[in-house]
Design a protein around this motif. Structure first.
Motif, PDB file in Angstrom:
ATOM      1  N   ILE A   1      37.600  54.320  39.471  1.00  0.00           N
ATOM      2  CA  ILE A   1      37.224  52.914  39.538  1.00  0.00           C
ATOM      3  C   ILE A   1      37.170  52.268  38.154  1.00  0.00           C
ATOM      4  O   ILE A   1      37.535  51.106  38.010  1.00  0.00           O
ATOM      5  CB  ILE A   1      35.917  52.680  40.329  1.00  0.00           C
ATOM      6  CG1 ILE A   1      34.745  53.400  39.716  1.00  0.00           C
ATOM      7  CG2 ILE A   1      36.083  53.055  41.777  1.00  0.00           C
ATOM      8  CD1 ILE A   1      33.407  53.098  40.380  1.00  0.00           C
ATOM      9  N   CYS A   2      36.777  53.025  37.149  1.00  0.00           N
ATOM     10  CA  CYS A   2      36.771  52.477  35.782  1.00  0.00           C
ATOM     11  C   CYS A   2      38.197  52.235  35.291  1.00  0.00           C
ATOM     12  O   CYS A   2      38.474  51.220  34.653  1.00  0.00           O
ATOM     13  CB  CYS A   2      36.035  53.407  34.827  1.00  0.00           C
ATOM     14  SG  CYS A   2      34.254  53.433  35.080  1.00  0.00           S
TER      15      CYS A   2
ATOM     16  N   ALA B   1      39.382  49.183  36.991  1.00  0.00           N
ATOM     17  CA  ALA B   1      38.729  47.994  36.436  1.00  0.00           C
ATOM     18  C   ALA B   1      39.350  47.579  35.107  1.00  0.00           C
ATOM     19  O   ALA B   1      39.366  46.403  34.766  1.00  0.00           O
ATOM     20  CB  ALA B   1      37.231  48.257  36.255  1.00  0.00           C
TER      21      ALA B   1
ATOM     22  N   LEU C   1      27.879  55.713  36.892  1.00  0.00           N
ATOM     23  CA  LEU C   1      28.752  55.321  37.999  1.00  0.00           C
ATOM     24  C   LEU C   1      29.069  56.506  38.908  1.00  0.00           C
ATOM     25  O   LEU C   1      29.335  56.335  40.091  1.00  0.00           O
ATOM     26  CB  LEU C   1      30.048  54.713  37.469  1.00  0.00           C
ATOM     27  CG  LEU C   1      29.918  53.325  36.871  1.00  0.00           C
ATOM     28  CD1 LEU C   1      31.211  52.936  36.158  1.00  0.00           C
ATOM     29  CD2 LEU C   1      29.577  52.309  37.939  1.00  0.00           C
TER      30      LEU C   1
ATOM     31  N   ASP D   1      18.823  52.285  46.643  1.00  0.00           N
ATOM     32  CA  ASP D   1      19.291  50.899  46.614  1.00  0.00           C
ATOM     33  C   ASP D   1      19.411  50.385  45.183  1.00  0.00           C
ATOM     34  O   ASP D   1      20.352  49.668  44.849  1.00  0.00           O
ATOM     35  CB  ASP D   1      18.356  49.991  47.417  1.00  0.00           C
ATOM     36  CG  ASP D   1      18.436  50.260  48.911  1.00  0.00           C
ATOM     37  OD1 ASP D   1      19.485  50.760  49.377  1.00  0.00           O
ATOM     38  OD2 ASP D   1      17.459  49.970  49.606  1.00  0.00           O
TER      39      ASP D   1
ATOM     40  N   SER E   1      22.544  51.869  43.572  1.00  0.00           N
ATOM     41  CA  SER E   1      23.737  51.137  44.022  1.00  0.00           C
ATOM     42  C   SER E   1      23.849  49.799  43.321  1.00  0.00           C
ATOM     43  O   SER E   1      24.935  49.386  42.899  1.00  0.00           O
ATOM     44  CB  SER E   1      23.700  50.924  45.534  1.00  0.00           C
ATOM     45  OG  SER E   1      23.834  52.147  46.196  1.00  0.00           O
ATOM     46  N   GLU E   2      22.731  49.127  43.178  1.00  0.00           N
ATOM     47  CA  GLU E   2      22.721  47.826  42.504  1.00  0.00           C
ATOM     48  C   GLU E   2      23.114  47.970  41.030  1.00  0.00           C
ATOM     49  O   GLU E   2      23.894  47.172  40.501  1.00  0.00           O
ATOM     50  CB  GLU E   2      21.330  47.204  42.618  1.00  0.00           C
ATOM     51  CG  GLU E   2      21.257  45.774  42.146  1.00  0.00           C
ATOM     52  CD  GLU E   2      19.878  45.170  42.384  1.00  0.00           C
ATOM     53  OE1 GLU E   2      19.470  44.357  41.547  1.00  0.00           O
ATOM     54  OE2 GLU E   2      19.236  45.511  43.395  1.00  0.00           O
TER      55      GLU E   2
ATOM     56  N   GLN F   1      24.976  50.351  39.737  1.00  0.00           N
ATOM     57  CA  GLN F   1      26.401  50.677  39.691  1.00  0.00           C
ATOM     58  C   GLN F   1      27.243  49.412  39.835  1.00  0.00           C
ATOM     59  O   GLN F   1      28.209  49.225  39.098  1.00  0.00           O
ATOM     60  CB  GLN F   1      26.751  51.697  40.787  1.00  0.00           C
ATOM     61  CG  GLN F   1      26.190  53.065  40.501  1.00  0.00           C
ATOM     62  CD  GLN F   1      26.386  54.021  41.652  1.00  0.00           C
ATOM     63  OE1 GLN F   1      26.374  53.638  42.816  1.00  0.00           O
ATOM     64  NE2 GLN F   1      26.552  55.289  41.335  1.00  0.00           N
ATOM     65  N   LYS F   2      26.889  48.548  40.756  1.00  0.00           N
ATOM     66  CA  LYS F   2      27.631  47.301  40.950  1.00  0.00           C
ATOM     67  C   LYS F   2      27.534  46.419  39.712  1.00  0.00           C
ATOM     68  O   LYS F   2      28.517  45.799  39.297  1.00  0.00           O
ATOM     69  CB  LYS F   2      27.113  46.555  42.182  1.00  0.00           C
ATOM     70  CG  LYS F   2      27.496  47.225  43.476  1.00  0.00           C
ATOM     71  CD  LYS F   2      26.864  46.529  44.665  1.00  0.00           C
ATOM     72  CE  LYS F   2      27.083  47.341  45.925  1.00  0.00           C
ATOM     73  NZ  LYS F   2      26.325  46.827  47.062  1.00  0.00           N
ATOM     74  N   SER F   3      26.361  46.378  39.093  1.00  0.00           N
ATOM     75  CA  SER F   3      26.175  45.577  37.889  1.00  0.00           C
ATOM     76  C   SER F   3      27.043  46.086  36.745  1.00  0.00           C
ATOM     77  O   SER F   3      27.647  45.301  36.021  1.00  0.00           O
ATOM     78  CB  SER F   3      24.712  45.588  37.458  1.00  0.00           C
ATOM     79  OG  SER F   3      23.914  44.975  38.417  1.00  0.00           O
TER      80      SER F   3
ATOM     81  N   LEU G   1      29.829  47.721  37.027  1.00  0.00           N
ATOM     82  CA  LEU G   1      31.225  47.380  37.338  1.00  0.00           C
ATOM     83  C   LEU G   1      31.517  45.919  37.056  1.00  0.00           C
ATOM     84  O   LEU G   1      32.597  45.576  36.580  1.00  0.00           O
ATOM     85  CB  LEU G   1      31.544  47.696  38.796  1.00  0.00           C
ATOM     86  CG  LEU G   1      31.762  49.167  39.082  1.00  0.00           C
ATOM     87  CD1 LEU G   1      31.996  49.374  40.580  1.00  0.00           C
ATOM     88  CD2 LEU G   1      32.929  49.714  38.304  1.00  0.00           C
ATOM     89  N   ASP G   2      30.549  45.049  37.318  1.00  0.00           N
ATOM     90  CA  ASP G   2      30.722  43.633  37.003  1.00  0.00           C
ATOM     91  C   ASP G   2      30.936  43.451  35.506  1.00  0.00           C
ATOM     92  O   ASP G   2      31.783  42.666  35.077  1.00  0.00           O
ATOM     93  CB  ASP G   2      29.517  42.813  37.464  1.00  0.00           C
ATOM     94  CG  ASP G   2      29.454  42.665  38.962  1.00  0.00           C
ATOM     95  OD1 ASP G   2      30.468  42.902  39.644  1.00  0.00           O
ATOM     96  OD2 ASP G   2      28.351  42.321  39.467  1.00  0.00           O
TER      97      ASP G   2
END
Length: 92
Positions: free
Chosen positions: A9-10, A13, A64, A77, A80-81, A83-85, A87-88
């Motif tokens: 995913i990195c 990205a 990640l 949770d 997960s949050e 990890q999403k941050s 990636l953003d």
């Protein structure tokens, strides 16, 4: 821990092909492909080279790679949050 998924995913990205990551990291295309497909576990040296090539700190890559339940002091949770941050941030 799913390092293979984190690398994939990195790399995506950063819009890098396996070939580009290979050329820039000095690791073979087949080795990177095997890592991403879960057929090889990367050494810490390989993780460091990949992280450096992607311009991502090793700790971010490993964060990640963390799966729910692996970070015992944080709620799943929140993991997960986070990890999403991350990636953003990588995508910007």
């Amino acid at each position: 821990m799913n390092v293979a998924h984190a690398i994939k995913i990195c790399r995506a990205a950063k819009n890098l092909s396996i070939e580009a990551l290979s050329n820039e990291s000095g690791l073979s295309k087949s080795y990177i492909s095997m890592i991403e497909n879960g057929k090889r576990k990367p050494s810490m040296e390989a993780i460091e080279k990949i992280s450096e090539t992607l311009g991502i700190p090793v700790v971010v890559l490993l964060m990640l790679a963390a799966e729910k339940g692996e970070v015992s002091t944080l709620s799943p949770d929140l993991v997960s949050e986070l990890q999403k941050s991350v990636l953003d941030v990588l995508g910007s």
